[in-house]
Design a protein around this motif. Structure first.
Motif, PDB file in Angstrom:
ATOM      1  N   GLY A 179       0.806  -1.222   0.000  1.00 52.17           N
ATOM      2  CA  GLY A 179       0.000   0.000   0.000  1.00 52.17           C
ATOM      3  C   GLY A 179       0.833   1.263   0.000  1.00 52.17           C
ATOM      4  N   LEU A 201      -8.259   0.004  -3.171  1.00 53.03           N
ATOM      5  CA  LEU A 201      -8.435   1.057  -2.169  1.00 53.03           C
ATOM      6  C   LEU A 201      -7.921   2.395  -2.679  1.00 53.03           C
ATOM      7  N   GLN A 202      -6.758   2.379  -3.346  1.00 51.43           N
ATOM      8  CA  GLN A 202      -6.195   3.624  -3.848  1.00 51.43           C
ATOM      9  C   GLN A 202      -7.092   4.256  -4.912  1.00 51.43           C
ATOM     10  N   SER A 252     -12.832   7.925   4.858  1.00 51.63           N
ATOM     11  CA  SER A 252     -11.953   8.033   3.699  1.00 51.63           C
ATOM     12  C   SER A 252     -12.164   9.348   2.960  1.00 51.63           C
ATOM     13  N   ASP A 283      -4.016   3.176   3.855  1.00 48.22           N
ATOM     14  CA  ASP A 283      -4.498   1.908   3.315  1.00 48.22           C
ATOM     15  C   ASP A 283      -3.650   0.745   3.808  1.00 48.22           C
TER      16      ASP A 283
END
Length: 416
Positions: free
Chosen positions: A64, A121-122, A344, A364
């Protein structure tokens, strides 16, 4: 850059991210299902299989931060495409691992496929780069929501994998991971070819053109991440929200299948319960994003805490009722969605522009690491106590976040 151009580029970016997210999460979704079955078959050992099950989560945690740094240096396009291709390599390594029962390739493949989780996630943060502050929640939630498609399809790749096996003689798991690898290769190709201009680099170019002063970089990724949290109260609040939700969700979700089967529940009941839980995690994400944008991040995090409390009460007070357990898992998913999406989006809003990609990668990585730790700890905790006791421990984990939500001054919990 005129606002119309920015809006047009943002829409294009969201389309690219959404389509690539669908392809990519199909590949990622195969790891916790078929990957577990493959690990048990190849290792023939519960201990080693247990380590293999967490390899993809560990890979997401380890990769991450480097992927976030790659985005900080070269832009979202290179980081996202490179991450999907690295995950594709992991899936393709699992083809010979399944075909020839190779333990080393099994661990290497599952570790690398964790890159897909990190990039998934990114991608949600990439959706906020060009979004207006009052639309960041909705933009982020859209990418979380479309990932539901891949998350649902991925665990079912055994069906086309069997068709490939019948046609070619490949092991059924090898066929499934071959499809997963191709899907993630396509996800990376879509981002690499179509994410132009790069949203993160475009923001920097606009800031330079406007003569905006950018903070001087500190040395070291971890130092930048720690500095951002130390000096930014709202960022700390967002990170506590993200990590708390992840720990509670993973701990309870991990042990629910075991708890259900120990009380006579069938495998099909376990499957339905987990599917409804996943639906709760992702299906309402657009609505959560709207709530966060409309009424504020602290309000939606507070709502998530209330839903979490209802979930833990339902499971803790009625541990032997499968109806209540199923209700508990659905609420657990919805509560996670409220806190994760809101936290987030808040994090994306309040972090400094210069450190944006690096610290997003850091949070993350930390989230995945906390999730893996929670999964490891949940088993022994329930073994020495009970499912009800596990819900009490989960409630205690939420107390710091509840205190921050109620006691931190309004400016630390608001989005503006």
């Amino acid at each position: 850059m005129i606002e119309l151009t920015r809006t047009t580029i943002q829409k294009r970016t969201l389309w690219v991210l959404a389509i690539s997210q669908i392809f990519g999460t199909i590949g990622v979704g195969v790891a916790p299902s078929i990957g577990i079955l493959l690990a048990e078959e190849v290792t023939s050992s519960e201990a080693w299989a247990g380590l293999a099950r967490t390899a993809s989560t560990l890979g997401a945690a380890l990769l991450g931060l480097p992927l976030g740094n790659l985005a900080a240096r070269f832009g979202r396009r290179f980081a996202l495409s490179g991450g999907w291709w690295l995950a594709a390599l992991g899936a393709l390594l699992l083809v010979p691992a399944a075909q020839f029962q190779m333990v080393i390739l099994l661990f290497a493949g599952l570790l690398l496929i964790g890159s897909g989780s990190a990039i998934s996630l990114q991608s949600r943060f990439a959706a906020t780069d060009l979004a207006a502050d009052d639309h960041k929640g909705r933009s982020l939630a859209l990418i979380v929501w479309v990932g539901t498609i891949g998350t649902v399809l991925g665990p079912n790749l055994g069906v086309p994998g069997q068709a490939i096996s019948n046609a070619t003689g490949l092991h059924v798991y090898a066929g499934a991971f071959l499809i997963a690898g191709i899907a993630m290769l396509l996800a990376g190709l879509l981002v690499f070819l179509l994410m132009r201009p790069d949203p993160l680099l475009l923001i920097r170019e606009n800031d330079r053109s406007a003569g905006a002063a950018l903070p001087v970089r500190q040395r070291g990724s971890l130092k930048r991440f720690a500095s951002e949290l130390r000096n930014n109260l709202r960022a700390r609040y967002a990170v506590v929200a993200i990590l708390s939700a992840q720990v509670v969700m993973v701990a309870i979700m991990t042990m629910t299948p075991i708890h259900v089967t120990h009380h006579g529940g069938s495998v099909s009941l376990v499957g339905i319960t987990i599917s409804l839980h996943i639906l709760g995690m992702y299906a309402l994400a657009p609505a959560v994003g709207y709530v966060a944008d409309r009424w504020g991040y602290r309000f939606s995090i507070g709502a998530g805490l209330a839903i979490f409390a209802a979930s833990l009460l339902a499971g803790g007070l009625h541990p032997e009722s499968m109806g209540w357990i199923m209700t508990s898992l659905i609420l657990l998913g919805v509560g996670w969605s409220f806190i994760n999406v809101s936290g987030s989006a808040l994090f994306a809003t309040v972090i400094s522009k210069q450190e944006r990609a690096s610290v997003q990668g850091g949070v993350d990585a930390l989230s995945n690491l906390c999730g893996a730790t929670a999964a490891f700890a949940a088993g022994p905790l329930m073994a020495i106590s009970s499912f009800s006791a596990l819900t009490v421990i989960a409630a205690i984990v939420l107390l710091p976040l509840a205190a921050m939500t109620s006691l931190v001054p309004a400016r630390a919990g608001a989005e503006n």
